[in-house]
Motif scaffolding. Structure first.
Motif, PDB file in Angstrom:
ATOM      1  N   ASN A  36      50.392  43.083  44.217  1.00 26.49           N
ATOM      2  CA  ASN A  36      49.320  42.263  44.773  1.00 26.49           C
ATOM      3  C   ASN A  36      49.554  42.029  46.260  1.00 26.49           C
ATOM      4  O   ASN A  36      50.685  41.843  46.706  1.00 26.49           O
ATOM      5  N   THR A  37      48.481  42.003  47.051  1.00 31.05           N
ATOM      6  CA  THR A  37      48.601  41.808  48.497  1.00 31.05           C
ATOM      7  C   THR A  37      47.989  40.487  48.952  1.00 31.05           C
ATOM      8  O   THR A  37      47.647  40.318  50.116  1.00 31.05           O
ATOM      9  N   THR A  70      46.201  43.047  56.276  1.00 32.50           N
ATOM     10  CA  THR A  70      45.534  44.250  55.788  1.00 32.50           C
ATOM     11  C   THR A  70      45.801  45.385  56.767  1.00 32.50           C
ATOM     12  O   THR A  70      45.714  45.191  57.980  1.00 32.50           O
ATOM     13  N   ALA A 109      44.773  46.408  48.009  1.00 34.70           N
ATOM     14  CA  ALA A 109      45.749  46.138  46.954  1.00 34.70           C
ATOM     15  C   ALA A 109      46.138  47.385  46.177  1.00 34.70           C
ATOM     16  O   ALA A 109      47.260  47.493  45.692  1.00 34.70           O
TER      17      ALA A 109
END
Length: 796
Positions: A199-200, A178, A188
């Motif tokens: 998408n993360t 993050t 995201a």
């Protein structure tokens, strides 16, 4: 900030009036390669003057406000043969001068990769407009393939460390990365791949990237529902019409082994391909933590005509990673980080996080003519997570740790579509660069709930013999299935107007709508379902206004204002959708180039006001301490202010220096005067006030040392708070904030290239510095110690 903006506005008005008094002309044209392709990023200058510019992506260039006189127009690029043309300018005359370079497009591209170009002179796909960064009232950063390769980037964090003011945080279990910018979490909504939101939930693969772009500040008008601070766009490698490729093997400390391949070439005169992929396995400096992953990225490029091209690409990533909540914190008065060794692992030997991510996209680009271009993109993404792990390392004063357990099984399906039209035209003496577009998204998350126990067992972190830890894997039956749909749509228009050759006005507006239907919960044990929450649709206009003043060809000053509409994920404690946050952003800065573009120095000041910040709720609807990060609350107004200084220096073609410093101060400025509200004036957790970065790389070109390169990189993250912000009427008599010291890491790199073979080695964190990335007060992960990594490559 207001005084600076007023001063700049006065300069703008004066320059506009003064510009009308001189009868000047324009020199423009286009640069083409030997095979008829646009020659981008070539320097063009007027001999014996200070006038200089860079050709754009389409090979075009322009000198504006040129006085009458006789000139010599010269093209220059390291590795290319210079060309010159005489130009005679009468008062108010416009001249077109085209160049045909002797190199072909492949040779030109090789030179561009080798030498680079000024940051301010580059166009960015993330900005969506065919103009250089210096023309925009916003700061941006680009990390190219050469630096990604030189630093042997394993993760996106290795790349982002080179972007001033953007820093790494952590998430639950370190299963993903993050990033924060200007005090805000770039979740995201703020992460993109080839311009499409991505998408993360898993760490992306770096070997497939051509560059990483970061657009700082407000990006709402271009990308809709994004958090403030900035966005990150990962650009993957494109097919080529010349055959080539590379195979490599990377190895390093803690058992790292990573073979990779990259092959590209033509299938016909109008179709090119590219396929790259990798496999990676490694252990960790953390006990019982390991990772195995593989990735493949095929793509095709279709030249449908001289004006139309279609790119089809997809990728697939599988990752099996041991979730790791680190050393945690001790629940003392006040709370503090646990004093445990860097390698101490407090989970179970069997816990896992298995993730799969597949994406597919189709991009169509069509040039109607030299002025107008259409760009459209459609993408689909599927993400699956199977997770079972010990969580939330919160240790009692005596060392007891009641190990909580959590099981996650989820699937996300993400559909996006966007179309943009850009065009250049004139209205009288005003020159316009217009952008108009629309985008739509469909997001569906399916998450299972389980019957697994909430507490696995108890261990003691200071006395391992006190308890016998469990080793079995508890059964976890599916209990519920929750489906959460989100629909988004937006329309936007933006116009960059050259009022005079020295003054640009950027104005635009976006209309956004986010639709959040009620969640559907299926009770699998009872064959029943229900709906929680209510239907909600949020709509808002997001305006943007900016001015850019260019007193010289190498300096630009800017001011801007933008309002963004940022939807909030999750629900309130009663499962209702949260209202969106409305954010005001003010920015001012100066972009400079010195020594004919060799040195770039950019300074930016900003202030961001979030009128309704959403954070994880402290308590659930029953008044119990909340452990569900999906339950949130609106906590009031926050203010984030700061300054960023970016430096890039290329004193010689084989020497590259990049440095930066940022200051950020983010605090609660207005909160409800009630129990449980956050304290006004308190700085938010996870926001360091100071960060800095610097790197230098040198490639020898003398006969004896030709092919050798050396480099060093320094990264600093300042003091910040972990834990939780304090609240009015809290039960604790002590601060819930946990101070975390700042830290500096230094990396050294050395390499050698001989013909097609190259060897590159890096010693990272050479001082073996110990510090931590902290997520609240329960996921505390020590940074990596000193380690070695080396890559052997063969290019063909």
């Amino acid at each position: 900030m207001r005084s600076l903006i007023y001063s700049l506005l006065a300069i703008f008005i004066f320059s506009t009036a003064n510009a009308q008094q001189t009868a000047t002309g324009e020199i423009n044209g286009k640069l083409l390669t030997q095979d008829g392709k646009p020659a981008a990023y070539v320097t063009i200058f007027l001999k014996d003057t200070r006038l200089k510019t860079i050709s754009g992506e389409d090979g075009s260039y322009a000198f504006q406000q040129v006085p009458a006189g006789n000139y010599i127009l010269i093209t220059s690029f390291v590795g290319l043969e210079s060309q010159s043309r005489p130009v005679v300018m009468a008062a108010g005359e416009n001249k077109t001068v085209d160049f045909n370079l002797k190199e072909n497009a492949v040779e030109l591209q090789e030179v561009i990769v080798a030498t680079g170009k000024s940051v301010n002179e580059r166009n960015t796909s993330i900005g969506k407009m065919p103009v250089a960064i210096r023309e925009l009232p916003q700061s941006a950063a680009i990390v190219g393939e050469a630096l990604i390769r030189d630093q042997q980037a394993q993760r996106l964090s290795d790349v982002i460390k080179n972007v001033n003011g953007v820093y790494l945080g952590t998430t639950r279990g370190s299963t993903q990365e993050t990033f924060f910018a200007r005090g805000y979490n770039l979740g995201a909504y703020n992460m993109f791949k080839n311009g499409a939101r991505v998408n993360t939930g898993v760490m992306p693969e770096m070997s497939s990237l051509e560059k990483v772009e970061v657009l700082k500040g407000s990006a709402a008008i271009l990308y809709g529902n994004v958090a403030p601070g900035g966005i990150v766009n990962m650009v993957t490698k494109r097919p080529k019409f010349n055959f080539g490729g590379e195979v490599s093997l990377r190895a390093g400390s803690f058992g790292l082994v990573k073979p990779s391949f990259d092959v590209y070439g033509p299938l016909s005169s109008s179709v090119a391909y590219r396929v790259n992929g990798t496999y990676e396995t490694t252990n960790s400096y953390r006990d019982n933590v390991s990772s195995a992953r593989y990735y493949v990225n095929p793509s095709l490029l279709f030249k449908l005509s001289g004006k139309t091209e279609l790119t089809v690409q997809g990728d697939y990533l599988y990752s099996n990673f041991t979730p790791d909540f680190g050393i945690g914190s001790v629940l003392t008065e006040p709370n503090q980080l646990a004093d445990l060794p860097r390698n101490a692992f407090l989970g179970t030997p069997w816990q896992y996080n298995k993730a799969q991510q597949a994406t597919a996209s189709v991009n169509l680009r069509h040039k109607f003519n030299d002025a107008w271009t259409l760009n459209s993109n459609v993408s689909y993404q599927q993400f699956n997570r199977d997770y079972y792990s010990i969580e939330r390392v919160q240790i009692q004063t005596n060392g007891d740790f009641y190990r909580p357990l959590n099981k996650i099984l989820s699937e996300e399906n993400y559909y996006t579509a966007q179309v943009d039209v850009t065009g250049k035209f004139n209205t009288g003496r005003l020159k316009h660069v217009l952008l108009a577009g629309a985008d739509a998204e469909r997001y569906l998350t399916s998450t299972y709930g389980f019957t697994n126990p909430t507490v696995y067992d108890t261990i003691n972190v200071f006395d391992a013999a006190k308890y016998v830890p469990r080793t079995d894997i508890p059964a976890a039956d599916r209990k519920t299935l929750i489906k959460t749909p989100i629909n988004r749509v937006g329309f936007y228009v933006q116009d960059l107007v050259a009022i005079t050759p020295k003054l640009n006005l950027l104005a635009g507006v976006r209309w956004s709508m986010q639709e959040s239907p009620a969640n559907t919960t299926s009770y699998l044990l009872y064959n029943d379902s229900t709906t929680k929450g209510t239907y909600k649709a949020d709509r808002a206009f997001s305006p943007r206004l900016g001015l850019v003043y260019k007193p010289t060809n190498s300096t630009s000053l800017f001011v801007s204002y933008a309002s963004s509409f940022s939807p909030n994920t999750g629900t309130d404690i009663y499962f209702n959708a949260l209202s969106p946050s409305i954010i005001d952003q003010y920015e001012a800065g100066i972009k400079n180039e010195f020594f004919n573009g060799a040195l770039t120095a950019n300074l930016t000041l900003y202030y961001i006001r979030n009128n309704n910040l959403a954070q994880t709720a402290q308590f659930d609807s029953s008044g119990n301490v909340n452990s569900n990060t999906n339950l949130k609350e609106l906590v009031g107004q926050t203010g984030s202010k700061g300054i960023e200084l970016d430096l890039a220096y290329n004193p010689a073609p084989n020497l590259n220096i990049v440095a930066g410093y940022s200051y950020n101060d983010m605090r609660y400025v207005k909160t409800p005067d009630s129990k449980g509200s956050y304290i006004e004036g308190e700085r938010l957790v996870s926001t360091p006030q100071h960060t800095a970065n610097g790197s230098i790389f040198y490639t020898f070109n003398t006969l004896a040392l030709k092919g050798f390169k050396i480099g060093a990189a320094v990264f600093y993250t300042g003091k910040r708070f972990a834990g939780w912000n304090n609240t009015v009427g809290q039960t604790q008599t002590y601060s819930r904030l946990i101070p975390v010291s700042g830290f500096t890491t230094v990396d050294l790199t050395a390499g050698y290239t001989y013909k097609h073979i190259s060897v590159l080695a890096k010693l990272s964190n050479i001082t073996n510095t110990l510090n931590y990335y902290v997520h609240e007060n329960y996921s505390v992960n020590p940074i990596a110690p000193r380690q070695v990594i080396a890559t052997v490559s063969y290019r063909f």
